[in-house]
Scaffold this motif. Structure first.
Motif, PDB file in Angstrom:
ATOM      1  N   TRP A   1     -33.145  14.414  20.646  1.00 51.51           N
ATOM      2  CA  TRP A   1     -31.415  13.118  21.062  1.00 51.51           C
ATOM      3  C   TRP A   1     -31.026  13.462  19.920  1.00 51.51           C
ATOM      4  N   LEU A   2     -31.155  13.962  18.665  1.00 48.72           N
ATOM      5  CA  LEU A   2     -30.473  13.673  18.048  1.00 48.72           C
ATOM      6  C   LEU A   2     -29.266  15.153  16.761  1.00 48.72           C
ATOM      7  N   HIS A   3     -31.181  16.324  17.520  1.00 51.68           N
ATOM      8  CA  HIS A   3     -30.800  17.427  16.706  1.00 51.68           C
ATOM      9  C   HIS A   3     -29.433  18.509  17.157  1.00 51.68           C
ATOM     10  N   ILE A   4     -29.204  17.923  17.525  1.00 49.76           N
ATOM     11  CA  ILE A   4     -27.076  18.298  18.567  1.00 49.76           C
ATOM     12  C   ILE A   4     -26.196  18.205  17.023  1.00 49.76           C
ATOM     13  N   HIS A   5     -26.786  17.797  16.184  1.00 50.15           N
ATOM     14  CA  HIS A   5     -25.699  16.739  14.870  1.00 50.15           C
ATOM     15  C   HIS A   5     -26.028  18.001  13.617  1.00 50.15           C
ATOM     16  N   PRO A   6     -25.572  18.398  12.559  1.00 49.67           N
ATOM     17  CA  PRO A   6     -26.050  19.391  11.825  1.00 49.67           C
ATOM     18  C   PRO A   6     -27.013  18.729  10.998  1.00 49.67           C
ATOM     19  N   ALA A   7     -27.681  18.623   9.947  1.00 53.82           N
ATOM     20  CA  ALA A   7     -28.504  18.477   9.009  1.00 53.82           C
ATOM     21  C   ALA A   7     -27.589  17.258   8.036  1.00 53.82           C
ATOM     22  N   LYS A   8     -26.776  18.108   7.428  1.00 51.38           N
ATOM     23  CA  LYS A   8     -25.113  17.631   6.585  1.00 51.38           C
ATOM     24  C   LYS A   8     -24.052  17.751   6.711  1.00 51.38           C
ATOM     25  N   VAL A   9     -23.177  17.314   7.043  1.00 54.50           N
ATOM     26  CA  VAL A   9     -22.073  16.869   7.192  1.00 54.50           C
ATOM     27  C   VAL A   9     -20.942  16.903   5.738  1.00 54.50           C
ATOM     28  N   LYS A  10     -19.924  17.671   6.389  1.00 53.83           N
ATOM     29  CA  LYS A  10     -19.345  17.121   5.129  1.00 53.83           C
ATOM     30  C   LYS A  10     -18.133  16.485   5.470  1.00 53.83           C
ATOM     31  N   ARG A  11     -18.223  14.964   4.202  1.00 59.52           N
ATOM     32  CA  ARG A  11     -17.483  13.825   4.152  1.00 59.52           C
ATOM     33  C   ARG A  11     -16.040  13.744   4.421  1.00 59.52           C
ATOM     34  N   GLU A  12     -15.715  14.609   3.886  1.00 56.50           N
ATOM     35  CA  GLU A  12     -13.827  15.009   4.736  1.00 56.50           C
ATOM     36  C   GLU A  12     -13.302  14.917   5.663  1.00 56.50           C
ATOM     37  N   HIS A  13     -14.956  15.945   6.733  1.00 56.34           N
ATOM     38  CA  HIS A  13     -14.022  15.847   7.745  1.00 56.34           C
ATOM     39  C   HIS A  13     -14.664  14.671   8.503  1.00 56.34           C
ATOM     40  N   MET A  14     -14.945  13.757   8.274  1.00 54.05           N
ATOM     41  CA  MET A  14     -15.887  13.111   8.709  1.00 54.05           C
ATOM     42  C   MET A  14     -14.912  11.851   8.767  1.00 54.05           C
ATOM     43  N   LYS A  15     -13.661  12.014   8.590  1.00 58.25           N
ATOM     44  CA  LYS A  15     -12.972  10.619   8.275  1.00 58.25           C
ATOM     45  C   LYS A  15     -12.606   9.952   9.425  1.00 58.25           C
ATOM     46  N   PHE A  16     -11.954   9.354   9.489  1.00 56.94           N
ATOM     47  CA  PHE A  16     -11.290   8.527  10.516  1.00 56.94           C
ATOM     48  C   PHE A  16     -10.125   9.185  11.102  1.00 56.94           C
ATOM     49  N   THR A  17      -9.499   9.340  10.190  1.00 53.94           N
ATOM     50  CA  THR A  17      -7.867   9.353   9.849  1.00 53.94           C
ATOM     51  C   THR A  17      -7.968  10.780  10.879  1.00 53.94           C
ATOM     52  N   HIS A  18      -9.026  11.694  10.982  1.00 52.51           N
ATOM     53  CA  HIS A  18      -8.563  13.089  11.113  1.00 52.51           C
ATOM     54  C   HIS A  18      -8.747  13.274  12.602  1.00 52.51           C
ATOM     55  N   THR A  19      -9.906  12.874  12.720  1.00 54.96           N
ATOM     56  CA  THR A  19     -10.180  12.550  14.269  1.00 54.96           C
ATOM     57  C   THR A  19     -10.489  11.659  15.536  1.00 54.96           C
ATOM     58  N   PHE A  20     -10.249  10.928  14.133  1.00 55.82           N
ATOM     59  CA  PHE A  20     -10.075   9.072  15.051  1.00 55.82           C
ATOM     60  C   PHE A  20     -11.494   9.200  16.202  1.00 55.82           C
ATOM     61  N   TYR A  21     -12.415   9.936  15.608  1.00 51.06           N
ATOM     62  CA  TYR A  21     -13.375   9.524  17.068  1.00 51.06           C
ATOM     63  C   TYR A  21     -13.832   9.144  18.086  1.00 51.06           C
ATOM     64  N   LEU A  22     -12.111  10.099  18.784  1.00 50.67           N
ATOM     65  CA  LEU A  22     -12.153  10.385  20.207  1.00 50.67           C
ATOM     66  C   LEU A  22     -12.698  10.996  20.962  1.00 50.67           C
ATOM     67  N   GLY A  23     -13.804  11.884  20.039  1.00 52.86           N
ATOM     68  CA  GLY A  23     -14.223  12.715  21.057  1.00 52.86           C
ATOM     69  C   GLY A  23     -15.787  11.900  21.637  1.00 52.86           C
ATOM     70  N   PHE A  24     -16.236  11.366  20.426  1.00 57.58           N
ATOM     71  CA  PHE A  24     -17.466  10.307  20.066  1.00 57.58           C
ATOM     72  C   PHE A  24     -16.619   9.445  21.046  1.00 57.58           C
ATOM     73  N   ILE A  25     -15.647   8.336  21.439  1.00 55.81           N
ATOM     74  CA  ILE A  25     -15.258   7.343  21.749  1.00 55.81           C
ATOM     75  C   ILE A  25     -15.354   7.802  23.709  1.00 55.81           C
ATOM     76  N   THR A  26     -15.024   9.117  23.753  1.00 55.74           N
ATOM     77  CA  THR A  26     -14.747   9.442  25.462  1.00 55.74           C
ATOM     78  C   THR A  26     -16.572   9.654  25.856  1.00 55.74           C
ATOM     79  N   PHE A  27     -17.417  10.220  24.395  1.00 56.62           N
ATOM     80  CA  PHE A  27     -19.086  10.688  25.428  1.00 56.62           C
ATOM     81  C   PHE A  27     -19.746   9.069  25.744  1.00 56.62           C
ATOM     82  N   PHE A  28     -19.291   8.393  24.425  1.00 54.30           N
ATOM     83  CA  PHE A  28     -19.433   6.900  24.766  1.00 54.30           C
ATOM     84  C   PHE A  28     -18.786   6.268  26.263  1.00 54.30           C
ATOM     85  N   LEU A  29     -17.359   6.299  26.487  1.00 52.79           N
ATOM     86  CA  LEU A  29     -17.311   5.201  27.597  1.00 52.79           C
ATOM     87  C   LEU A  29     -18.087   6.220  28.553  1.00 52.79           C
TER      88      LEU A  29
END
Lengths: 153, 464, 428
Positions: C32-60
């Motif tokens: 279930w989890l292996h679509i993620h990379p083992a490591k992510v880049k901290r800066e790229h995960m900042k809220f103000t970059h993506t607002f997590y909109l992709g995640f949110i759309t998928f969760f919806l």
């Protein structure tokens, strides 16, 4: 921080409890949601008419409700299920021998519903019949009673 | 940052717990449970037996519903209205009060909404009473509730509802059919009324409309018939009863068919003795009807009443617009009618009709039944306003023979006519003569013409 | 005890999460989890970059699937039973109104979020080479989302549903050559009726969700292969060109930084990938910027999920989903409006059927699809993208204005009526 410190925090454990409870309540809610609140089926409890509608002697067979209504002159009313306990066919009642005969596999039930012959595993059910406030007889298939049960009106 | 995030996460966990609990609690405490609880307490009050009392109070709350496949609906009113069939509740406060006078109309067979209106599927008060948006069928008020009887009881006298009979009678005699179709028969000037009861118009609107059509329905060409308040109410009752409830076999069973007495009444009303005889007593134009139900199948006889010309082409028997139960009642009467019945009927008639008068009498009946009187008047006087038609009103028919031959009049009845305009540039007059050749048979039209000709007043003679 | 441990270890086969190896294995050994990379880049995960909109759309989408399946237990897709079942959900089913509201508001939210996600991807220039085709997949997902919302709209079978779909399918029929046939195919007939309801139901519960799932898989896979979330805009200036190391480039641009192995560090082989290497440009400091997905990324995802769920639950408790009268083909409400996301289209159609209903939307969709290929500017810096930003913003604003006009400013007869003027309905 590691998990031990985190949980020691109270915050963490309370939060975890809240989360798990929320999931639990949701699960319970889903189960309750899936249980129907109304049934689109004929009702299990129903009125069958006034005592005067039922003659003494041979029982009256109600087709849709699949019950026999017995009206004994001395003892009163009793209501038997007309559904054979073997595989669900509708039994017939013959006045000649006062017994219930199932046409499907030949089960025979005595006058009190006990199995005399054939593959039926249990006796026929007798249902509670009461007098409603408007004077009508009310049968409740959810409540089975012993074969000796009678309603005197 | 991580700590802050985890704090937010768990705050949201608490919030989600609170929300799901609120949602579940709301779902678990609907208003009907409160009503049921109160009812069981009321019931338990009068119960002396302690065990029964405890059992009553412990009754689990549940939704009560009647599945009425014959009426194509599901009613849940008895979820709150628990005392409807309990005579001991006759003084209970609503919604627990006993419903007196139900007779055979028990909720298990009829539900509640077929008579009362409202939204049977609902389980809260406002929605169930239909006084919410998007439910066009609210509860009928006390004044009009008896009109619902006519939804099933479509013929004969309905006990306790004289307004229905009066309304029907007014409809047939005041010429409504001239402009309005009912069950496929009638004019097209006004809207089809066959299912008017299903249009969800408020009874109040209907009644006001009958009293002043042009005011309530602006721009309407419907003349003001000057009905009294009682007449308007009777007509309103009749309109409200015009629904096309599809009734399952239980409802259109024998219980609804009026008996041979009603058949006799129809026999007299439709003047069958004008052409027919029973065992020789009566007229000789049509066949002897004694024992006719033993000579022909019920289906053949029924068809004969619906469509006489189909069975005997060239027959002069008019097509009477009889409903199926009316036809059954007539045949019930005929199955036992004797010559002495016929004698009684004949002696009650005011005058004996000569054969030539038969056609005229039939024509007069048609003239009334198909609504011609609505525009042309019961005395053929005309006079109904028709703006921008020459003369400004529907003409009188008493002087037709001055301007037309009988054949010309027959052609006008067949093909209809738009009235000549007063002002050629003005709007079309709202009222016009419809074409009746698709609705009336040639025989019927001839009979109407005969009737009209019998009523002609010769202008030239008067001038003398 | 040993048996319990044996059972546990047969299920959970990774190293403990306290180790780096364990943290990595949690991700790439788990289906279930292996679509993620083992490591992510901290800066790229900042809220103000993506607002997590992709995640949110998928969760919806997940919320929609679960509430949808629950609702399916009480819904029959043929008139008039469909409407009766809506009434049952409203009055009889435990938490029926709540679940229905959850489903409806999540649907509206998903349309909004997928649109906002598209805007975010555009504004951050994350569609540029080598991510062009993923943008195309995203646009298709947008269209599928609209399709899901549209097919679901009909299911209550009330006046709102019936006429919205009548208007919507009529707009579609204006497409040249195939319009009429397409409409007939969709409706299973000439008008919206039993056949239409059944087809829309099949599309809504089976065909379109499966299509969305499949394309979402492609979409997320490509993000992974493109190197994960794009670099945030604020990091674009700080990368100095000379320091960039391009792995697998045809010629080397700068020597690779090599560090000797250290005994205190745990090394693990993360992946062996065969085939052509993908061009990825990383800065040395980004090596340290990499953190394990567990717990860094997962905590944020969990938070986004919780926020989405609680927001939808709150809205659902406060606002019930509407239900109008039973669908009546003989009675058209005035005005008859398409679902809100098609109101812009309906507004265009009211001016010109062919231009507004067919040409304009077709051009819009084609333009959207073509953006990554038309845009020849390889830079993601905002200052160099004035034209692109301007055009896109104009596109968004025009769409919003059209939708606002269609929603609030159109009254009976599609006449222009300001929303503050009370429109008096008919007498009956």
């Amino acid at each position: 921080m590691n998990r031990r410190n985190f949980l020691k925090w109270g915050w963490g454990s309370a939060g975890l409890v809240a989360l798990v409870s929320a999931m639990g309540v949701s699960m319970a809610a889903v189960l309750r949601f899936l249980m129907p609140s109304v049934f689109y089926e004929p009702p299990q409890a129903f009125k069958i008419g006034t005592p005067g509608d039922f003659p003494f002697g041979p029982p009256t067979f109600l087709v849709d409700e699949k019950v026999f209504v017995f009206h004994d002159r001395e003892k009163g009313f009793s209501v038997a299920s007309a559904v054979c306990t073997h595989l669900g066919c509708t039994v017939n009642h013959f006045s000649s021998d006062q017994k219930f005969h199932c046409p499907c596999h030949g089960s025979v039930f005595a006058a009190d519903g006990t199995v005399q012959h054939g593959p039926a595993p249990r006796a026929l059910d007798w249902f509670e019949v009461t007098e409603a406030r408007d004077g009508q007889l009310r049968v409740d298939k959810n409540k089975t009673v012993p074969p000796t049960y009678r309603l005197m009106v | 940052m991580e700590r802050r995030l985890q704090q937010i996460f768990f705050a949201l966990s608490f919030l989600s717990l609170a929300l799901i609990v609120v949602a579940a609690w709301q779902a678990n405490t609907p208003s009907w449970k409160t009503y049921q609880h109160r009812f069981y307490e009321l019931e338990a009050q009068g119960e002396p037996n302690a065990i029964t009392k405890a059992a009553m109070l412990a009754t689990p709350p549940e939704i009560h519903q009647q599945m009425l496949t014959g009426l194509q609906r599901v009613d849940r009113c008895t979820t709150c209205h628990l005392g409807v069939e309990d005579p001991t509740m006759k003084d209970a406060p609503e919604p627990f009060r006993y419903h007196a006078g139900l007779g055979p109309h028990v909720p298990a067979r009829f539900g509640c909404t077929i008579c009362h209106g409202g939204q049977g599927l609902a389980t809260d008060k406002a929605s169930a009473h239909g006084s919410v948006d998007f439910w066009p069928n609210p509860l009928l008020s006390k004044e009009y509730i008896r009109a619902s009887c006519g939804r099933c009881h479509k013929e004969g006298e309905v006990p306790g509802v004289p307004e229905l009979t009066e309304g029907r009678h007014l409809f047939e005699t005041q010429g409504c059919r001239g402009c309005h179709k009912l069950n496929g028969v009638g004019g097209s000037i006004g809207p089809d009324l066959t299912a008017e009861g299903a249009n969800h118009r408020s009874p109040d609107w209907l009644e006001r409309h009958f009293l002043a059509p042009n005011v309530v329905s602006t721009g309407s060409a419907m003349p003001n018939f000057h009905f009294s308040k009682d007449q308007a109410r009777a007509l309103t009752y009749y309109m409200l009863s015009l629904t096309s409830e599809d009734m399952g076999s239980y409802y259109s069973s024998v219980r609804l068919i009026p008996g041979p007495e009603y058949g006799r009444q129809l026999f007299v009303e439709k003047n069958c003795i004008t052409c027919h005889n029973i065992g020789g007593v009566g007229a000789k134009t049509g066949p002897d009807l004694q024992g006719i139900t033993r000579q022909h199948s019920p289906e053949w006889l029924d068809e004969q009443l619906v469509n006489p010309e189909l069975v005997y082409p060239g027959s002069s028997m008019p097509a009477y617009d009889l409903e199926s139960n009316e036809r059954k009642a007539l045949l019930a009467f005929l199955s036992s009618a004797t010559p002495s019945d016929a004698e009684a009927i004949v002696s009650q008639r005011p005058t004996k009709l000569a054969p030539e008068d038969i056609a005229i009498e039939a024509g007069k009946q048609d003239f009334s039944r198909f609504g011609c009187v609505g525009c042309h008047g019961t005395e053929l006087q005309g006079g109904v306003a028709n703006p921008n038609a020459q003369g400004g009103e529907v003409p009188s028919l008493l002087h037709l023979s001055d301007d037309y031959t009988k054949d010309e009049v027959i052609a006008i009845i067949q093909n209809g006519r738009t009235p000549p305009l007063d002002n050629a540039k003005g709007p079309m007059p709202p009222l016009y003569m419809p074409a009746w050749k698709k609705v009336l048979s040639q025989e019927d039209i001839n009979r109407v013409a005969d009737y009209l000709w019998s009523k002609q007043q010769k202008k030239k003679e008067e001038a003398w | 005890m040993n048996l319990i441990r044996e059972i546990y270890q047969s299920i959970v086969r990774r190293d403990p999460l306290s180790t780096d190896k364990g943290k990595s294995e949690l991700v790439f050994l788990n289906v279930w989890l292996h679509i993620h990379p083992a490591k992510v880049k901290r800066e790229h995960m900042k809220f103000t970059h993506t607002f997590y909109l992709g995640f949110i759309t998928f969760f919806l989408f997940v919320i929609l699937v679960t509430t949808g399946i629950a609702l399916m237990c009480y819904y029959r897709p043929y008139p008039p039973a469909a409407y009766q079942d809506m009434k049952d959900l409203q009055f009889v089913v435990f938490m029926g109104p709540f679940l229905r509201a959850m489903h409806r508001w999540s649907a509206h939210a998903m349309v909004v979020c997928v649109f906002l996600h598209m805007c975010r991807v555009f504004y951050t220039g994350s569609y540029k080479k080598p991510r062009q085709f993923n943008w195309v997949v995203g646009v298709v997902l947008l269209l599928l989302t609209l399709g899901l919302s549209f097919t679901g709209y009909l299911l209550p079978w009330d006046q709102l549903a019936y006429w919205a779909i009548t208007v919507g399918t009529n707009i579609g029929s204006y497409a040249p050559l195939v319009g009429g046939q397409l409409r007939e195919l969709l409706l299973g007939g000439h008008t919206v009726g039993e056949a239409a309801l059944l087809r829309f139901y099949v599309l809504h519960v089976a065909v379109l969700p499966v299509a969305v799932l499949l394309l979402t898989a492609v979409h997320l896979w490509r993000v992974r292969k493109d190197g994960g979330l794009s670099r945030p805009l604020w990091k674009l200036q700080t990368v100095k060109k000379e320091q960039l190391v391009t792995i697998g480039a045809p010629q080397e641009t700068a020597p690779l930084l090599v560090q000797p192995a250290v005994a205190t560090k745990t090394y693990g082989l993360m992946e062996v990938v065969t085939g052509k290497p993908i061009f990825e440009t990383i800065a040395p400091e980004e090596e340290e910027d990499a953190v394990f997905s567990f717990p860094y990324a997962f905590v944020r995802e969990a938070l986004a999920l919780m926020a989405t769920v609680t927001a939808i639950m709150t809205i659902s408790i406060l606002f019930h989903a509407p239900l109008e009268e039973l669908a009546n083909p003989a009675k058209t409400p005035n005005p008859a409006k398409a679902p809100w996301y098609f109101l812009g289209l309906q507004e265009l159609v009211s001016h010109s059927a062919l231009l507004g209903g067919v040409v304009a939307p077709a051009l819009m969709v084609l333009a959207l699809l073509a953006i990554p290929y038309i845009d020849r500017n390889p830079s993601r810096q905002l200052t160099t993208r004035k034209w692109a930003l301007g055009l896109f913003t104009a596109f968004v604003v025009v769409n919003l204005v059209l939708i606002v006009v269609g929603t609030f400013f159109r009254g009976p007869g599609w006449a222009l009526v300001p929303p503050w003027v009370h429109v008096v309905g008919g007498a009956e």
